[in-house]
Design an enzyme around this catalytic site. Sequence first.
Site, mmCIF file in Angstrom:
data_model
loop_
_atom_site.group_PDB
_atom_site.id
_atom_site.type_symbol
_atom_site.label_atom_id
_atom_site.label_comp_id
_atom_site.label_asym_id
_atom_site.label_seq_id
_atom_site.Cartn_x
_atom_site.Cartn_y
_atom_site.Cartn_z
ATOM 1 N N CYS A 2 0.825 -1.197 0.000
ATOM 2 C CA CYS A 2 0.000 0.000 0.000
ATOM 3 C C CYS A 2 0.858 1.244 0.000
ATOM 4 O O CYS A 2 2.083 1.178 -0.091
ATOM 5 C CB CYS A 2 -0.903 0.008 1.239
ATOM 6 S SG CYS A 2 -1.852 -1.511 1.470
ATOM 7 N N ILE A 53 -4.199 -7.719 -0.902
ATOM 8 C CA ILE A 53 -3.426 -8.948 -1.087
ATOM 9 C C ILE A 53 -3.963 -10.069 -0.211
ATOM 10 O O ILE A 53 -4.126 -11.204 -0.655
ATOM 11 C CB ILE A 53 -1.934 -8.700 -0.748
ATOM 12 C CG1 ILE A 53 -1.361 -7.576 -1.625
ATOM 13 C CG2 ILE A 53 -1.118 -9.981 -0.893
ATOM 14 C CD1 ILE A 53 -1.294 -7.895 -3.097
ATOM 15 N N ASN A 75 1.919 -0.360 5.401
ATOM 16 C CA ASN A 75 2.368 -0.728 4.054
ATOM 17 C C ASN A 75 3.280 -1.931 4.189
ATOM 18 O O ASN A 75 4.316 -1.846 4.857
ATOM 19 C CB ASN A 75 3.118 0.449 3.418
ATOM 20 C CG ASN A 75 3.836 0.050 2.129
ATOM 21 O OD1 ASN A 75 3.399 -0.834 1.418
ATOM 22 N ND2 ASN A 75 4.942 0.715 1.854
#
Length: 631
Positions: A2, A53, A75
């Site tokens: 991300c 994901i 992230n």
Amino acid sequence: MCGIAGIYHLETPKPVDPARVEAMCDALAHRGPDGHGVWTAPGVALGHRRLSIIDLAGSPQPMASPDGRAMLVFNGEIYNFRELRRELAAHGATFRTEGDSEVILAAWQQWGPACVSRLHGMFAFAIYDLEARTLFLARDRLGVKPLYLAPLSDGSLAFGSELKALLAHPLLRREIDPLAVEDYLAWGYVPDSRAILKGVTKLPAGHTLLLRHGAPMPRPTQYWDVSFAERRKGRVADLEAELLHLMREAVTSRMVADVPLGAFLSGGVDSSSVVALMAEASSRPVKTCSIGFDVEALDETGYADQIARRFSTDHVSRRVSPDDFGAIDTLAGMFDEPFADASALPTWRVCQLARESVTVALSGDGADEALAGYRRHVFQYGEDRVRSILPQSLRGPVFGAAGRAWPKADWAPRPLRAKATLLSLAADSATGYARAIGFTAPELRDSLYSEGFLRLRGDYRAEDAVIATMRGAPARSGLDRAQYADLKHWLPGDILTKVDRTSMAVSLEAREPLLDHRLIEFAASLPESMRVRSGQGKWLMKRTMRRMLPDDILYRPKQGFVTPIAQWLRGPLAGTAREIATGTMLARTGWFDSRRLSALAEAHIGGRADHSRLLWQFLMLERSLARLGIG
């Protein structure tokens, strides 16, 4: 995978305009096209762009803890999240989702800042604790995921996954750091210790930062380091078995995804090893992809095809024309900071190819740094043996004089570049290695700078940071220190930056199993003879993988992604090479000697010398400055 961004007021918890964080996140849309969100509270705002994901619908961010006391933007991937989930549940934690994001929140609430030592993966995240009114920032051990920081004039700290997120904030100061220019010309990238803009920093790999309202900004805290100071003992067969176990664990843990998954396959040792272990662990054909070139000398697809057939992968390859220079501006936009590793272009192309069929791709990055796979490691090992025999008092004057007199031959393979070898041998181990890994030698840089820039730079030299890292390394030998410096400088600054930006530019998650920190720690403990032997690097890894890979893959000469920039700058980009010195934004900075640059460009265009790497550096610097709007 991300993009994250945020603003935190260090002093008075002023309100934060959510539109500012929204704009910062919009600049990161390529990193997360599947979802977005912004959360604000007095003195803080967190923003997120999501590439789904794991737990595709159940883990939106920013994410609150079940009790509402903590808020997360994240992230990366936590590969041991299921084991941690079970452990935390035993401590009483409750979970509403199936993903790894909520596990980070629970780990923070259970262990506080120490939670990062329990996370196995690649990550950059921010947690705001509403009860303690603290902001906790963390970056993974090796620096796979980036995190930029910038204090602003209103007393706040802005942070984001890429510099472009900070550039979206109107208070960001856009003034070039001349020391970053010196670093860039030395290495071809701006290292993690600095950023191209003054006032902007990067949270170092393996570090955290805990901020409190009303308290000054502290220094980052290191939570992990790798030590080369110990030597593992044991039979070769036992070390092989342990290495194979660690590689298997690293690969299989990174195969967890709720989206299509594949691998980059170049046909080299590292990517072939990853594909072999993926095929062993998978009940379905592994999806693999490779990029080749129309020029035979640059093309490795034959080796990739060989591995694809051997493991019956679902393989796709594509040949691209080496005349791909039209993508230079796009490339400059991916990196924000100047970045001169020309292999970024084919890396981006293979990421584009992978994204056509998968959302996650495993790569072979990291083995060269961990297991001494670069030719420079072999040279360092050999040169240190010479240094151990001949004292500095003899080497310095003899090799130094010979090196200065020897003609420059950058076009030749390293063993034939006697000038570089002689100058390296004339210095101590750390100074010699710092010189050997540079893009542009200090003498050449000094000749290119204007008098005004030399005053701006002062006494600073880019090599000093690498030399200091090597001299302070927890290590026993020159090879140890060289690898340690690569892990601290080259790996996060060049390799991981390249893979992160080129993969995220196409919304692809790249995972690096050979950078599992347990594997790195094991490799650092190996005796030198298990890393370098008979002129070969990665000795133990190659021996270990002989059970799966043929010798013509394991022992062929190393070849990386190559871009024909020398030909470009003599042909279609010759005019651009000339303009670098005279007609561009770079020339208007007044930092460089334009006559000297013009002479180098003409010598290259005329075929009298190969200055392609230097000219490429200046071209990418110019494009970066143009995108930053700085002249």
